[in-house]
Design a protein around this motif. Structure first.
Motif, short mmCIF file in Angstrom:
data_model
loop_
_atom_site.label_atom_id
_atom_site.label_comp_id
_atom_site.label_asym_id
_atom_site.label_seq_id
_atom_site.Cartn_x
_atom_site.Cartn_y
_atom_site.Cartn_z
N GLY A 119 0.83 -1.20 0.00
CA GLY A 119 0.00 0.00 0.00
C GLY A 119 0.86 1.24 0.00
O GLY A 119 1.59 1.49 0.97
N LEU A 120 0.82 2.01 -1.09
CA LEU A 120 1.61 3.24 -1.21
C LEU A 120 0.73 4.40 -0.76
O LEU A 120 -0.14 4.87 -1.49
CB LEU A 120 2.07 3.43 -2.65
CG LEU A 120 3.26 4.35 -2.87
CD1 LEU A 120 4.52 3.81 -2.21
CD2 LEU A 120 3.52 4.53 -4.36
N LEU A 121 0.95 4.85 0.45
CA LEU A 121 0.04 5.79 1.11
C LEU A 121 0.42 7.23 0.84
O LEU A 121 1.61 7.57 0.79
CB LEU A 121 0.06 5.54 2.62
CG LEU A 121 -0.31 4.11 3.04
CD1 LEU A 121 0.11 3.86 4.48
CD2 LEU A 121 -1.79 3.87 2.85
N PRO A 122 -0.58 8.10 0.71
CA PRO A 122 -0.27 9.52 0.48
C PRO A 122 0.19 10.25 1.74
O PRO A 122 0.85 11.28 1.66
CB PRO A 122 -1.60 10.09 -0.01
CG PRO A 122 -2.65 9.21 0.60
CD PRO A 122 -2.03 7.83 0.65
N GLY A 123 -0.18 9.72 2.90
CA GLY A 123 0.10 10.41 4.16
C GLY A 123 1.41 10.04 4.80
O GLY A 123 2.27 9.35 4.21
N ASP A 124 1.55 10.47 6.07
CA ASP A 124 2.83 10.37 6.76
C ASP A 124 2.99 9.12 7.62
O ASP A 124 4.11 8.81 8.05
CB ASP A 124 3.02 11.59 7.68
CG ASP A 124 3.10 12.90 6.91
OD1 ASP A 124 3.54 12.86 5.74
OD2 ASP A 124 2.72 13.94 7.47
N GLU A 125 1.90 8.40 7.89
CA GLU A 125 1.97 7.30 8.85
C GLU A 125 1.39 6.01 8.27
O GLU A 125 0.42 6.04 7.52
CB GLU A 125 1.22 7.66 10.13
CG GLU A 125 1.74 8.91 10.83
CD GLU A 125 3.17 8.79 11.31
OE1 GLU A 125 3.64 7.64 11.50
OE2 GLU A 125 3.83 9.83 11.50
N PHE A 126 1.98 4.88 8.66
CA PHE A 126 1.56 3.59 8.14
C PHE A 126 0.15 3.22 8.57
O PHE A 126 -0.55 2.47 7.87
CB PHE A 126 2.53 2.49 8.59
CG PHE A 126 2.31 2.01 10.00
CD1 PHE A 126 1.46 0.93 10.25
CD2 PHE A 126 2.93 2.61 11.07
CE1 PHE A 126 1.24 0.48 11.54
CE2 PHE A 126 2.73 2.16 12.36
CZ PHE A 126 1.88 1.10 12.61
N ASP A 127 -0.31 3.74 9.73
CA ASP A 127 -1.60 3.30 10.25
C ASP A 127 -2.80 3.93 9.53
O ASP A 127 -3.95 3.71 9.92
CB ASP A 127 -1.70 3.54 11.76
CG ASP A 127 -1.49 5.00 12.16
OD1 ASP A 127 -1.38 5.85 11.25
OD2 ASP A 127 -1.43 5.27 13.37
N THR A 128 -2.54 4.69 8.48
CA THR A 128 -3.64 5.19 7.64
C THR A 128 -4.03 4.16 6.57
O THR A 128 -4.99 4.37 5.84
CB THR A 128 -3.26 6.51 6.96
OG1 THR A 128 -2.10 6.31 6.14
CG2 THR A 128 -2.97 7.59 7.99
N ALA A 129 -3.28 3.07 6.49
CA ALA A 129 -3.59 2.01 5.51
C ALA A 129 -4.82 1.22 5.94
O ALA A 129 -5.11 1.12 7.14
CB ALA A 129 -2.41 1.07 5.35
N ASN A 130 -5.51 0.63 4.96
CA ASN A 130 -6.58 -0.28 5.32
C ASN A 130 -5.99 -1.54 5.96
O ASN A 130 -4.79 -1.82 5.85
CB ASN A 130 -7.47 -0.60 4.10
CG ASN A 130 -6.76 -1.43 3.06
OD1 ASN A 130 -6.41 -2.59 3.28
ND2 ASN A 130 -6.54 -0.84 1.88
N SER A 131 -6.83 -2.31 6.63
CA SER A 131 -6.34 -3.41 7.46
C SER A 131 -5.86 -4.62 6.67
O SER A 131 -5.38 -5.59 7.27
CB SER A 131 -7.44 -3.85 8.43
OG SER A 131 -8.61 -4.23 7.74
#
Length: 217
Positions: A119-131
């Motif tokens: 998951g390549l996330l736009p935000g700063d933290e890993f915990d914004t990813a889906n589960s």
């Protein structure tokens, strides 16, 4: 283009070449002439060839990107989940934007089928990813990550989506990546439109093997 499994030497062959599963490319090999009557050469489809590679060889895991709406319809989520599961069942690694909607549905399908989900996330933290994301990659770069997704993938598949998905599709074409689209995806020139998930999977196999004819897809 006929593809054969060399069951004696455990190689994939096509027209005097053999496939390098780590370099993901064909290498000239004049040592074998493909003869349909040869007992050690078994003809296979591109999809069966990819299954065989993942089952028997060490394949470099350049991911397949599934892109689409973060606020997706039920049908789009159903299609995305089926696609994620189909990818994992073959052995492909899935790459998404790691958030909701199509991204979460595809991740769920792949995760539940035992696949690896990036998951390549736009935000700063890993915990914004889906589960369902196995490997969350927090970039902190916002929508610029759309370009990174397209650049990182071997193939892109669009399921539904709006302007953000269109940018990812356009980036994919700009980077000379095959871009497939299910019927719900936006209209973009030069993509390969597919009627359903099985058609997409057939196209992905050809693209991975470098034998995709976009005019015939």
């Amino acid at each position: 283009m006929p593809i054969y499994i060399d069951t004696e030497k455990m190689l994939l062959r096509c027209e005097g070449r053999m496939f390098d599963p780590w370099g993901l490319c064909w290498i000239d090999d004049a040592s074998v002439s493909v003869d349909k009557g040869a007992g050690d050469l078994r003809p296979v489809s591109a999809e069966d060839a990819m299954r065989w590679l993942f089952e028997t060889q060490k394949v470099r895991q350049v991911p397949v990107a599934v892109i689409g709406a973060k606020d997706a319809s039920d049908q789009e989520c159903t299609d995305a989940e089926a696609l994620g599961a189909a990818l994992a069942n073959v052995g492909y690694t899935l790459l998404t934007g790691g958030r909701t909607g199509v991204m979460e549905a595809a991740s769920r399908g792949a995760y539940q089928a035992g696949g690896l989900v990036l998951g390549l996330l736009p935000g700063d933290e890993f915990d914004t990813a889906n589960s369902y994301v196995s490997v969350p990659l927090a970039t902190g770069i916002g929508p610029t990550r759309n370009s990174v997704i397209a650049r990182s993938a071997r193939v892109l598949v669009a399921v539904g989506g709006g302007y953000g998905t269109i940018t990812e599709m356009a980036y994919g074409l700009h980077y000379n990546r095959p871009v497939f689209a299910l019927p719900s995806a936006p209209e973009v020139p030069d993509i390969v439109r597919c009627k359903d998930v099985p058609a997409v999977m057939a196209g992905i196999a050809c693209a991975f093997l470098g034998i995709l004819d976009r005019d015939d897809a």
